[in-house]
Design an enzyme around this catalytic site. Sequence first.
Site, PDB file in Angstrom:
ATOM      1  N   HIS A  40      50.692  40.990  37.458  1.00 26.81           N
ATOM      2  CA  HIS A  40      50.456  41.414  38.833  1.00 26.81           C
ATOM      3  C   HIS A  40      50.759  40.233  39.757  1.00 26.81           C
ATOM      4  O   HIS A  40      51.211  39.168  39.301  1.00 26.81           O
ATOM      5  CB  HIS A  40      49.017  41.912  39.016  1.00 26.81           C
ATOM      6  CG  HIS A  40      47.976  40.964  38.494  1.00 26.81           C
ATOM      7  ND1 HIS A  40      47.715  39.737  39.072  1.00 26.81           N
ATOM      8  CD2 HIS A  40      47.130  41.060  37.425  1.00 26.81           C
ATOM      9  CE1 HIS A  40      46.758  39.128  38.404  1.00 26.81           C
ATOM     10  NE2 HIS A  40      46.382  39.894  37.401  1.00 26.81           N
ATOM     11  N   HIS A  43      49.543  36.706  38.786  1.00 23.20           N
ATOM     12  CA  HIS A  43      50.392  35.999  37.822  1.00 23.20           C
ATOM     13  C   HIS A  43      51.666  35.480  38.499  1.00 23.20           C
ATOM     14  O   HIS A  43      52.100  34.340  38.257  1.00 23.20           O
ATOM     15  CB  HIS A  43      50.817  36.944  36.690  1.00 23.20           C
ATOM     16  CG  HIS A  43      49.704  37.457  35.844  1.00 23.20           C
ATOM     17  ND1 HIS A  43      49.371  38.792  35.799  1.00 23.20           N
ATOM     18  CD2 HIS A  43      48.857  36.825  34.996  1.00 23.20           C
ATOM     19  CE1 HIS A  43      48.381  38.968  34.952  1.00 23.20           C
ATOM     20  NE2 HIS A  43      48.034  37.790  34.456  1.00 23.20           N
ATOM     21  N   GLY A 153      45.185  30.399  36.904  1.00 20.71           N
ATOM     22  CA  GLY A 153      44.591  30.932  38.121  1.00 20.71           C
ATOM     23  C   GLY A 153      43.113  30.611  38.232  1.00 20.71           C
ATOM     24  O   GLY A 153      42.375  30.623  37.245  1.00 20.71           O
ATOM     25  N   ASP A 156      39.881  32.878  36.822  1.00 16.91           N
ATOM     26  CA  ASP A 156      39.221  32.605  35.540  1.00 16.91           C
ATOM     27  C   ASP A 156      38.675  31.179  35.563  1.00 16.91           C
ATOM     28  O   ASP A 156      39.129  30.301  34.825  1.00 16.91           O
ATOM     29  CB  ASP A 156      40.196  32.815  34.395  1.00 16.91           C
ATOM     30  CG  ASP A 156      40.652  34.262  34.297  1.00 16.91           C
ATOM     31  OD1 ASP A 156      39.815  35.115  33.969  1.00 16.91           O
ATOM     32  OD2 ASP A 156      41.828  34.534  34.571  1.00 16.91           O
ATOM     33  N   MET A 190      42.827  40.212  42.000  1.00 14.59           N
ATOM     34  CA  MET A 190      43.813  40.876  41.156  1.00 14.59           C
ATOM     35  C   MET A 190      43.533  40.577  39.690  1.00 14.59           C
ATOM     36  O   MET A 190      43.272  39.439  39.305  1.00 14.59           O
ATOM     37  CB  MET A 190      45.217  40.433  41.543  1.00 14.59           C
ATOM     38  CG  MET A 190      45.641  40.953  42.899  1.00 14.59           C
ATOM     39  SD  MET A 190      47.395  40.643  43.230  1.00 14.59           S
ATOM     40  CE  MET A 190      47.558  41.454  44.824  1.00 14.59           C
ATOM     41  N   SER A 192      44.577  42.352  35.539  1.00 14.27           N
ATOM     42  CA  SER A 192      45.222  43.410  34.758  1.00 14.27           C
ATOM     43  C   SER A 192      44.248  44.534  34.455  1.00 14.27           C
ATOM     44  O   SER A 192      44.641  45.693  34.323  1.00 14.27           O
ATOM     45  CB  SER A 192      45.780  42.828  33.454  1.00 14.27           C
ATOM     46  OG  SER A 192      46.751  41.834  33.732  1.00 14.27           O
TER      47      SER A 192
END
Length: 286
Positions: A40, A43, A153, A156, A190, A192
Amino acid sequence: MKTVTSPTIVRTGEDIRQVVHDAQRVGRRVGVVPTMGALHQGHLSLVDAAREHCDLVVVTVFVNPTQFAPHEDYQRYPRELDSDAAKLAQHGCDYVFAPSVEEMYPDGFETSIDVGSVALPYEGERRPTHFAGVATVVLKLLSLVPADAAFFGQKDYQQTLVVGQMIRDLNVPTDLVVCPTVRESDGLAMSSRNAYLDEDQRQRATALSASMQLAGRMVDRGERDVATLRRAMESHLAEVGGVDVDYIAFVRAGTVEAVETIAGETMVLIAARVGQTRLIDNMQIG
């Protein structure tokens, strides 16, 4: 007109390592973006960052079985390599490393990386095998793709601390670059796993970021007591409904050290289930 070139898909560790070494031998800086696919915009923002700072960009696409517990969503985790490659072509990715499980974990594989205390609370407590799986696969990926920089990112948050600890402790010669969380226009981070949410759940999920923003505004107005901030977040989430909170934590930025009073840069961490989907998010306040 800009020419769009599809990335070259590489399946074996031997081949991708040779690509990286050949590039570095002639002075090219290599960036790697480790992913599990189902890409998305979050990423792709990492790919853009790698493209900006590096001469050659490798994206790894591997749904890593060792970071999933038996009851989690390994089997149904989306696998969309063709779609991912098409997206990556628009962002200047040069190579996709998409190994098989057998390539990454051959028969007889037994080694696991334990990074210690940074992996124990919060996600580590709820998912006891998760960070060992993350640290192990990231170390393997950085051995097979020995890039100059690896891009992760901020969404996390605890994972970035785990990877940073592993890189420091094991002298991995790769720079860790942490990039900002990318959000939808309504604030939802965002992920997954957002694809699992139906329309109603998707709307309720925005309460995670809204509750953290509420805490941030309270701090801006002078509130410093963490218990008060947590109660306000819990009240907001309860009012929205349909959000089953796993934990809300306030930690000193750059650590997993819990704080009781806001006294400088602080991270708010939240994990919750909306329907059957477990979501995590974080935000800096203070």
